[in-house]
Design an enzyme around this catalytic site. Structure first.
Site, PDB file in Angstrom:
ATOM      1  N   GLU A 312      72.444   3.574 -47.569  1.00 49.57           N
ATOM      2  CA  GLU A 312      71.210   3.590 -46.876  1.00 49.57           C
ATOM      3  C   GLU A 312      71.099   5.198 -46.342  1.00 49.57           C
ATOM      4  O   GLU A 312      70.578   5.612 -45.566  1.00 49.57           O
ATOM      5  CB  GLU A 312      70.768   2.765 -45.686  1.00 49.57           C
ATOM      6  CG  GLU A 312      71.103   1.312 -45.890  1.00 49.57           C
ATOM      7  CD  GLU A 312      70.809   0.789 -44.728  1.00 49.57           C
ATOM      8  OE1 GLU A 312      70.216  -0.310 -44.853  1.00 49.57           O
ATOM      9  OE2 GLU A 312      71.462   0.660 -43.810  1.00 49.57           O
ATOM     10  N   CYS A 405      65.341  -5.155 -38.591  1.00 45.61           N
ATOM     11  CA  CYS A 405      65.000  -3.813 -37.906  1.00 45.61           C
ATOM     12  C   CYS A 405      63.473  -3.336 -37.969  1.00 45.61           C
ATOM     13  O   CYS A 405      63.039  -2.903 -37.145  1.00 45.61           O
ATOM     14  CB  CYS A 405      66.037  -2.583 -38.201  1.00 45.61           C
ATOM     15  SG  CYS A 405      66.306  -2.418 -40.036  1.00 45.61           S
TER      16      CYS A 405
HETATM   17 ZN   LIG Z   1      64.585  -0.919 -40.777  1.00 46.08          ZN
END
Ligand SMILES: [Zn+2]
Length: 642
Positions: A312, A405
């Site tokens: 990420e 998230c």
């Molecule tokens: Zn996120």
């Protein structure tokens, strides 16, 4: 203007103290109302009526609330991610922003109080709160796995929810609860505490905001400790190296934005907060330097960040593949919030420009028109035949994610969107984001804005003032805008944009100001080192990036076979506000069938020609792709050979 009558001291997400080294002041949250007829107001309405209730439902369905309901020894397994508490906190923050506007409760207050009660029963006597560590880990694991535990990350989101609740006037129970945890953190990790940091920044910015609300300086000091300790090898290097955690160099020495994208921008938000509250110029300079690293060579045209799925991560300079873009929604949100802090600190228009770019593209794309489906990663090219079954890179927005998230992060940002529209300083008001809205600051300076922006180039404002004193209205001229005009009561003004803002000074008494930001459809190229899009152009108009979507192509046309004829001007097609695609672009292209279907033909064979069929192309705003028939999409279009 009833909203101004009940305007109170409700503050937005960032509220520097009077002593902060800051250039611009945020307006009180209720000083700005986004009109529901405008695009920003429409997003905020949809957020309140669809996204927020959806998030509340999903917290239950996904187990995040069940995790917090567990009691010692009850044997119930933890569900979902070990940091699922943060989903609850972000949703509570979003509820608080909604209730702060006083625009209708809809049972949200009851929900908020019930969630507060749940947290009260889950919290340990010493203030500690983390459902996973309390029930799934032995006692001695607490605080001992900081690289991956997310305990302080979750604490940060709890604190931010409590601060928002305090601003909304509903934090009488949550703020003390969050302070008990924060006090424990100060004892454990403050200036006299353990030399340690969390693997995922977030606690830094939260502690500064808690200091701003309470005036209790140890919160600020602890945030400063966390920032100063980074880059000294306190975290294990792990599979992705110390840079993943931004622990490879102290912030003040780092020259490249790097590592996990969300962590990098969250850290830098906290860096700016600490810098302005402590007057630390070197820290602010570091944030600006890392901003340049990120925005000069590591940012997608949509304003998004992160080109690597594996970790990420942000990636190398110019490593910006459109099809494998990770571009996490949370990184885009974090970038918006970090740019806002830099804008307040410095007043520089480049930060407002990036807020606009990422808001209308990298952030807006993440939510479907129904407000209940979301992207986690936001690619700029969905290939024909893409294997989109997994949630790592789905071909359509999903209703929720196992790592959830992003959706509640969207809910809390859009719920407080009005906070980011305008600022004030001693000279007057500054307008950064244009949308139909009503603005009035504490001094009775008011601007009513009527506009179809970003669909239309005209922004009409009525400017009034409670006092007869002259003041300056500063209007941002976006970086993408090459030509603008300003009229006051119909009279054209000789006004230049200085430092990105055109400034009009007078004793305002109901004048009408008309700002025209010329927004012809335009072609955008990429730096040649962005190899992945070499030979391609992107289409844009105003702040919006456009994309070509399979839904507008004949069924038998493969999107990757389409090239754009850049010699033919683009047309703007206004379909009207109620259309799924309010404004499209029309272009001329060709369908190219190569001379050889071989994967690797000889160069001579490939160059020998191809069969072309002309085609009219429709491009739609990138943020709206995927709202009709699902299918391939691309932002960067290969240019036809002349
Ligand atoms: Zn996120």
């Amino acid at each position: 203007m009833t909203m101004l009558e009940h305007a109170t001291a409700a503050r937005g997400p960032v509220q520097p103290t009077d002593g902060a080294r800051s250039t611009l002041d945020p307006l009180p949250l209720n000083a700005v109302r986004l009109r529901p007829a405008g695009l920003l107001g429409r997003w905020q309405d949809r957020n309140a009526t669809e996204t927020l209730p959806h998030c509340v439902d999903q917290l239950e369905a996904d187990g995040a609330l069940a995790n917090l309901r567990r009691t010692p020894g009850d044997g119930t397994p933890h569900r979902g991610m070990w940091f699922s508490d943060s989903d609850v906190y972000k949703t509570m923050e979003a509820i608080a922003w909604r209730l702060a506007t006083g625009d209708g409760d809809n049972g949200l207050r009851e929900t908020f109080d019930a969630l507060t009660g749940l947290l009260e029963s889950a919290q340990e006597a010493d203030g500690y709160l983390d459902s996973f560590y309390q029930h799934n880990k032995p006692d001695h694991a607490r605080w001992r796995e900081l690289a991956g535990s997310h305990e302080l990350y979750c604490a940060g989101h709890l604190i931010q929810a409590a601060v928002a609740a305090n601003h909304a006037g509903i934090g009488a129970r949550l703020l003390p609860l969050a302070r008990r945890f924060a006090d424990l953190i100060v004892d454990k990790f403050g200036p006299q505490g353990d030399n340690a940091v969390c693997g995922h920044p977030e606690i830094e910015t939260a502690l500064v905001e808690l200091f701003r609300v309470t005036g209790y300086r140890p919160y600020l000091e602890t945030a400063r400790c966390f920032i100063d300790r980074r880059g000294h090898g306190l975290l294990p290097t792990g599979a992705f190296g110390a840079g993943y955690f931004q622990d490879h160099l102290p912030v003040r020495e780092a020259t490249e934005a790097t590592g996990h994208a969300v962590r990098q921008v969250y850290l830098l938000a906290g860096v700016v907060d600490v810098a302005v509250e402590t007057g630390d110029e070197t820290l602010l300079a570091a944030a600006e330097r890392l901003w340049e690293s990120l925005f000069e060579s590591k940012t997608y045209i949509t304003g998004a960040h992160g080109s690597r799925h594996r970790d990420e991560a942000i990636g190398d300079p110019y490593e910006l593949p459109p099809d494998r873009a990770y571009a996490e929604t949370c990184a885009a949100i974090g970038s918006f919030q970090w740019n806002w802090r830099l804008l307040l600190a410095t007043g520089k228009h480049r930060y407002a420009d990036e807020m606009e770019r990422v808001l209308y593209n990298g952030i807006a794309v993440a939510t479907a028109l129904d407000g209940r489906h979301f992207f986690y990663s936001n690619p700029l090219h969905l290939r024909t035949g893409h294997d989109g079954s997994g949630e790592d890179a789905p071909s359509q927005r999903l209703s929720w994610y196992s790592c959830a998230c992003c959706p509640p992060n969207l809910a809390r940002l859009v719920g407080s969107l009005q906070a980011y529209v305008a600022t004030s300083d001693a000279s007057g008001l500054q307008i950064h984001l244009y949308g139909s809205s009503d603005i009035e600051d504490d001094h009775g300076r008011s601007v009513e804005i009527e506009t179809r922006y970003p669909w239309d180039a005209d922004v009409s404002m009525t400017v009034t003032s409670r006092s007869a004193q002259p003041w300056t209205l500063a209007l941002r001229v976006p970086g993408w805008c090459d030509a603008f005009t300003v009229r006051v009561d119909g009279q054209f003004m000789e006004a230049a944009a200085v430092d990105g803002y055109v400034r009009l000074t007078r004793a305002w008494s109901g004048e009408r100001v008309d700002l025209h930001l010329a927004m012809p459809a335009r072609l955008v190229a990429a730096h040649p080192r962005v190899d992945a899009v070499r030979g391609c152009v992107a289409l844009a108009r105003g702040p919006l990036v456009y994309s070509v979507e399979h839904a507008d192509l004949r069924g038998d046309v493969v999107l990757e076979d389409v090239v754009l004829d850049t010699g033919v001007p683009l047309n703007v097609v206004d379909n009207g506000e109620e259309s799924v695609i309010p404004v499209a672009l029309s272009a001329v292209g060709r369908i190219v069938k190569p001379a050889s279907s071989a994967l690797y033909p000889s160069y001579e064979q490939a160059a020998s020609g191809s069969a072309d069929t002309p085609i009219t192309l429709t491009a739609v705003p990138y943020f709206l792709w995927g709202n009709r028939t699902p299918g391939p999409m691309r932002v960067w279009i290969p240019v036809a050979a002349r």
